[in-house]
Design an enzyme around this catalytic site. Structure first.
Site, short mmCIF file in Angstrom:
data_model
loop_
_atom_site.label_atom_id
_atom_site.label_comp_id
_atom_site.label_asym_id
_atom_site.label_seq_id
_atom_site.Cartn_x
_atom_site.Cartn_y
_atom_site.Cartn_z
N HIS A 33 -60.33 -14.23 -23.18
CA HIS A 33 -59.31 -13.35 -22.60
C HIS A 33 -59.56 -11.93 -23.04
O HIS A 33 -59.97 -11.71 -24.19
CB HIS A 33 -57.91 -13.80 -23.03
CG HIS A 33 -56.82 -13.24 -22.17
ND1 HIS A 33 -56.28 -12.00 -22.40
CD2 HIS A 33 -56.21 -13.75 -21.08
CE1 HIS A 33 -55.36 -11.78 -21.47
NE2 HIS A 33 -55.29 -12.81 -20.66
N ASP A 46 -55.13 -20.88 -18.24
CA ASP A 46 -55.68 -21.69 -17.15
C ASP A 46 -56.34 -22.99 -17.61
O ASP A 46 -56.70 -23.81 -16.78
CB ASP A 46 -56.74 -20.87 -16.39
CG ASP A 46 -56.12 -19.84 -15.48
OD1 ASP A 46 -55.01 -20.12 -14.99
OD2 ASP A 46 -56.73 -18.80 -15.25
#
Ligand code: ACO
Length: 433
Positions: A310, A368
């Site tokens: 991320h 996710d």
């Protein structure tokens, strides 16, 4: 706006013999920035920051992320508290209107969502003209921008923004379910006043004239949670795109449709589909978990461990923690605790979290990584996973659009570049080339 930040000491920038004093500001939770808005005007220089990793594009009071500590706040509330106590609609209200609704406000909001949930009959006809296997993200973005043709009031701002926002929130869910029904060749199912937001979605997706689909309250609760986890994440790619489109003066529907398109990519919202495809490939015996990990580490390989890493989180994404727990609980409830995809995901996670490459680069599961396994258990097909993300992210996009509209400091988004192409060339006529 600068007036919302605290001014600290200034910073000095020395370029050649010139020294420039730059203002330094601090936000509410100790984030600091250097104001470079006069840099080019005063020095002729610009900054170079591909991917805007060091660029603050706005001040905002919607969402706070501390990527080092794994903290996520919406309007000051911790994601853990919102996930445990709120429906998606309450969180949407919080993001868009700045406060949690009281009973009366929540009922009024729900009534308005219900009243605006159907699609115009002419719009319903659009679905029959898409090819059968159209990706639902393409259909969703096209349908969202098409709303501006059915509700042109948005351009002259002659209706309340409250109504526009509720209409979009409600219809987006209907569009998503219709696009699924279209993709499987079944008749669409209309929303019903009897159902809450997530119940309605499940009903439109899975009920048909020839089945007796019953809405499971545990599935509804899990769906609420996943939408809450996606509701906003400050200046992510799709939100920034939606803000950039808003900055040109484009309307809400156009801005949100562009956000949907930005979300589609596999490095952003499309990663949830990418994760399941990766897990399915392992399950089918195409590749071993250890090979995926090794391939993801290689500089010359394009493969990445999907659902990992991320831009902001350098520790475990708090949303991923909540998603993982909810995914495990849901699978247990549905009697799917032996789902081989869950086992593979857990093995991959374990391998990555103990591998030097992932440790050194601070790569952890993101939101996710586990959501797709849960959606799959609910019966949602993988090409709809990113649509689920879009439904969840919608309140965030709307909140940012409204904030941007009200921010007098904002200008049209227009970065600069460093040109590295050819200098002036003599023009050669076509017959001489
Ligand atoms: N697998 C293997 N290596 C990775 C991964 C990954 N998933 N993610 C990052 N890295 C490596 C990069 O190769 C890079 O290595 P280098 O320094 O040797 O060049 C380093 O970690 C930093 O990565 P960047 O790509 O520079 O990080 P960035 O902040 O630009 O990208 C992103 C973040 C796009 C999320 C990236 O981690 C990624 O591609 N992850 C996989 C796709 C994914 O899950 N996306 C969903 C993001 S969350 C969301 O949108 C909800």
């Amino acid at each position: 706006m600068k007036t919302d930040m605290k001014k600290l000491e200034s910073a000095e920038l020395k370029i050649g013999k010139k020294i420039l004093n730059l203002d330094v500001y601090e936000g509410a939770l100790e984030e600091r920035c250097i104001d470079i808005s006069k840099l080019r005007q005063e020095t002729g220089y610009i900054t170079y920051d591909p991917g805007f990793g060091n660029t603050g594009i706005a001040s905002s009071d919607i969402t706070f992320v501390d990527g080092e500590k794994g903290i996520l706040l919406h309007r000051g509330y911790q994601i853990e508290d919102l996930a445990a106590n709120c429906t998606f609609i309450e969180v949407a209200y919080l993001l868009i209107f700045g406060k949690l609704p009281n009973q009366e406000e929540r009922l009024a909001f729900s009534a308005s969502l219900n009243a605006n949930s159907m699609l115009h009959e002419d719009m319903r006809q659009f679905f029959s003209n898409y090819p059968e296997h159209s990706h639902p993200m393409a259909v969703l973005s096209a349908m969202v921008v098409s709303l501006s043709t059915f509700y042109p009031e948005i351009e002259d701002e002659s209706e309340s923004i409250h109504l526009t926002v509720t209409r979009l929130l409600s219809k987006m869910r209907t569009i998503a379910a219709f696009s699924y029904k279209k993709s499987i060749g079944e008749p669409v199912r209309q929303p019903s006043w009897k159902y809450r937001y997530c119940e309605n979605f499940l009903s439109m997706m899975f009920k048909s004239p020839v089945n007796n689909y019953q809405i499971d309250p545990i599935v509804e609760r899990a769906l609420n949670l996943f939408l809450v986890l996606h509701a906003d994440h400050e200046q992510n790619c799709s939100t920034t795109v939606a803000r950039a489109v808003c900055s040109s003066g484009a309307n809400l529907y156009a801005s949100i449709a562009s956000g949907v398109c930005a979300l589609w990519g596999p490095l952003h919202g499309g990663a949830n589909q990418g994760v399941i495809e990766m897990l399915e490939k392992i399950l089918a015996g195409g590749i071993k978990p250890s090979d995926i990990i090794e391939a993801a580490k290689r500089k010359d390989s394009k493969l990445r461990l999907m659902g990992f890493g991320h831009r902001v989180y350098k520790t475990y994404d708090p949303r991923a923690k909540l998603a993982k727990q909810s995914c495990v609980d849901l699978l247990n409830h549905l009697g799917m605790q032996d789902d081989p995809l869950l086992d593979i995901a857990m093995e991959l996670e374990q391998r990555a979290l103990t591998d030097d490459y992932f440790i050194e680069k601070h790569l952890y599961p993101n939101v996710d990584f586990y959501t797709g396994i849960a959606y799959r258990a609910m019966g949602i097909p993988k090409n709809m996973f990113t649509v689920m993300f879009a439904i969840g992210r919608l309140p965030g996009w709307i909140a940012h659009w409204l904030e941007m509209k009200a921010d007098r400091e904002q200008r049209i988004v227009r970065p600069r570049q460093i040109y590295v192409g050819k200098n002036v060339l003599p023009f050669v006529k076509i017959e001489n080339r």
